[in-house]
Design an enzyme around this catalytic site. Structure first.
Site, PDB file in Angstrom:
ATOM      1  N   GLU A  54       0.721  -1.553  -0.199  1.00  0.00           N
ATOM      2  CA  GLU A  54       0.198  -0.108   0.065  1.00  0.00           C
ATOM      3  C   GLU A  54       0.807   1.202   0.667  1.00  0.00           C
ATOM      4  OE1 GLU A  54      -1.973  -3.299   2.812  1.00  0.00           O
ATOM      5  OE2 GLU A  54       0.041  -3.073   2.275  1.00  0.00           O
ATOM      6  N   ASP A 209      22.204 -40.071  -1.055  1.00  0.00           N
ATOM      7  CA  ASP A 209      22.535 -39.255  -2.280  1.00  0.00           C
ATOM      8  C   ASP A 209      23.251 -38.100  -1.722  1.00  0.00           C
ATOM      9  OD1 ASP A 209      20.986 -40.460  -3.049  1.00  0.00           O
ATOM     10  OD2 ASP A 209      18.795 -39.429  -2.555  1.00  0.00           O
ATOM     11  N   GLU A 291      11.993 -33.532   1.092  1.00  0.00           N
ATOM     12  CA  GLU A 291      12.247 -33.738   0.040  1.00  0.00           C
ATOM     13  C   GLU A 291      13.078 -35.329  -0.136  1.00  0.00           C
ATOM     14  OE1 GLU A 291      15.175 -31.893  -2.553  1.00  0.00           O
ATOM     15  OE2 GLU A 291      14.040 -30.046  -2.622  1.00  0.00           O
ATOM     16  N   GLY A 293      13.199 -39.073   2.831  1.00  0.00           N
ATOM     17  CA  GLY A 293      13.435 -39.947   1.867  1.00  0.00           C
ATOM     18  C   GLY A 293      11.478 -40.946   2.529  1.00  0.00           C
TER      19      GLY A 293
END
Length: 350
Positions: A54, A209, A291, A293
Site C-alpha cells: 500500500e 544421496d 525431499e 526419503g
C-alpha cells in the site's frame, strides 16, 4: 467476465506474485490505486522489512491530491499494528483515501480484522471479499502458518515409471543421487527451493544421496537446510555439514553447534513432528519442502501433516527397490519438456 473490482484485484494478485521468494515470513501483497476507473499508482511488497504494498502504491501516485478521490485495492487486509514497518491502515487514513477494497482478511492475530475496523471507524468505506479464494490461495503458506501454527508443508519426490524411488543399493553403491529426472526437472526443483523457507531430508537420503539442498540451477536465496539424524550417525564430511548454508539438525543426542550448523535436541519417541514444527514456527519458517526419503514422507502422509505433494514420474524402470509413496487423491499433471511428468496434489483448500 470480471467486474471492475475483480479486474483491479486481479492486478493486485499479479503484482503480489512478484514478491514470491522474498517476502517470508510476510505475505505476498500487491496494491493499486484507482481514480475514475484508471490505475494511477501501484506497488507490491518486495522484501521482508521493506515498505508494504500500500505504501509503494501511494508513493507511485504522481498527483497526491487525487488520493482523496481514489480507491485503494489490496489483496490482503492492511495491517493495523507497528511491526517491521508502520501500520498501513493508519497511513491510508492519513492520506484520506475514501474507499478500500480488500481481497481477504489477514489471519495474523495482530491484524485479523483490526485493519478493517480501524478504517471503518475513521469513515473509510471498506469492501471485503473480492477474489477472496484467489487471494487466500496466493498466500496459502502464510494462512497455514498462522492458522495451524506450523510451516506449509510440500512433499516432493521423483519415482520411476514402475513406482520406485530408488533401486536396491548395496554397500558398494556410490554415495550419490540416483537421477530419475533430467535437467529440466532439476532446474524446476531449484526454483522451488528458492521460493520456500526451508528444505528437509531424512537420515537415509542424506547418507545415500549426499545432497547439497541449495539453489544452483536458479537465481534466489538458499533455503534453510533441515536434517533428521536421530542418533547422529551421519558422517561430518557430507555436503549438508559444509557450513555454507544455515542448517538445523534435529537429533535425540547432544552435540555442540558448528558454524552455520545448529543441533536441536528433540524426543523422537513423543510426537517428534509436533516438536520439530513447533521449533520451525518459533523461527518464523513459513514453508518447508520435504525431499525424502520414503520413510519421512510416508510418516507425514500417515499423520496428515502435509499441504501439497509434487512428484515427478520419469521413464526409467527399476523393477524393484524402494516403493514410492501413495496418495489417494486424483492429481493434476504437467508434461515437462524433458523425460518426466509432474503431478501435483493439494491436501485441502486454505
Amino acid at each position: 467476465m470480471l467486474s471492475e473490482d475483480e479486474k483491479f484485484m486481479q492486478r493486485c494478485l499479479e503484482l503480489a506474485e512478484k514478491g514470491r521468494g522474498n517476502t517470508a515470513p510476510n505475505p505476498m501483497v500487491g496494491s493499486v490505486i484507482v481514480y475514475n476507473g484508471r490505475i494511477i499508482g501501484e506497488g507490491y511488497h518486495r522484501h521482508c522489512g521493506e515498505a508494504h504494498a500500500e505504501v509503494n502504491a501511494v508513493e507511485a501516485v504522481r498527483d497526491k491530491s487525487l488520493l482523496e478521490k481514489s480507491t485503494l485495492y489490496v489483496n490482503l487486509e492492511p495491517c493495523a499494528h507497528q511491526g517491521r514497518t508502520p501500520a498501513c491502515s493508519l497511513m491510508i487514513i492519513e492520506k484520506r483515501i475514501p474507499k478500500v477494497v480488500i481481497g481477504c482478511i489477514d489471519p495474523f492475530a495482530k491484524v485479523a480484522g483490526k485493519g478493517v475496523q480501524m478504517l471503518r471507524e475513521a469513515g473509510v468505506e471498506v469492501v471485503v471479499g473480492v477474489l477472496e479464494h484467489e487471494s487466500r490461495q496466493l498466500n496459502r503458506r502464510f494462512f497455514t502458518f498462522h492458522l495451524n501454527k506450523r510451516p506449509y508443508i510440500i512433499l516432493k519426490w521423483a519415482q520411476s515409471l514402475d513406482g520406485f524411488l530408488d533401486f536396491v543399493r548395496s554397500k558398494d553403491t556410490p554415495i550419490q543421487p540416483n537421477w530419475i529426472t533430467d535437467e529440466y526437472a532439476r532446474m524446476l526443483v531449484h526454483r522451488w527451493r528458492a521460493e520456500e523457507s526451508a528444505v528437509m531430508v531424512g537420515t537415509n537420503t542424506a547418507e545415500k544421496d549426499n545432497p547439497k539442498l541449495d539453489v544452483r540451477d536458479w537465481t534466489g536465496k538458499n533455503p534453510t537446510r533441515i536434517v533428521l539424524d536421530r542418533r547422529l550417525r551421519l558422517p561430518e564430511n557430507l555436503n549438508l555439514f559444509d557450513g555454507t548454508i544455515p542448517t538445523l539438525i534435529f537429533t535425540e543426542k547432544t552435540k555442540k553447534n558448528q558454524p552455520n550448523t545448529e543441533y536441536i535436541r528433540v524426543d523422537f519417541d513423543k510426537n517428534v513432528f509436533d516438536h520439530i514444527f513447533n521449533e520451525l514456527y518459533k523461527r518464523e519458517i513459513l514453508s518447508l519442502i520435504v525431499e525424502g526419503g520414503a520413510d519421512l514422507i510416508n510418516s507425514l502422509l500417515n499423520r496428515n501433516l502435509w499441504d501439497e505433494a509434487r512428484y515427478f514420474v520419469g521413464k526409467k524402470l527399476f523393477y524393484a527397490g524402494v516403493a514410492a509413496p501413495k496418495i489417494n487423491q486424483e492429481p493434476g499433471n504437467i508434461v515437462l519438456p524433458g523425460n518426466s511428468t509432474l503431478y501435483q496434489v493439494y491436501n485441502s483448500p486454505v
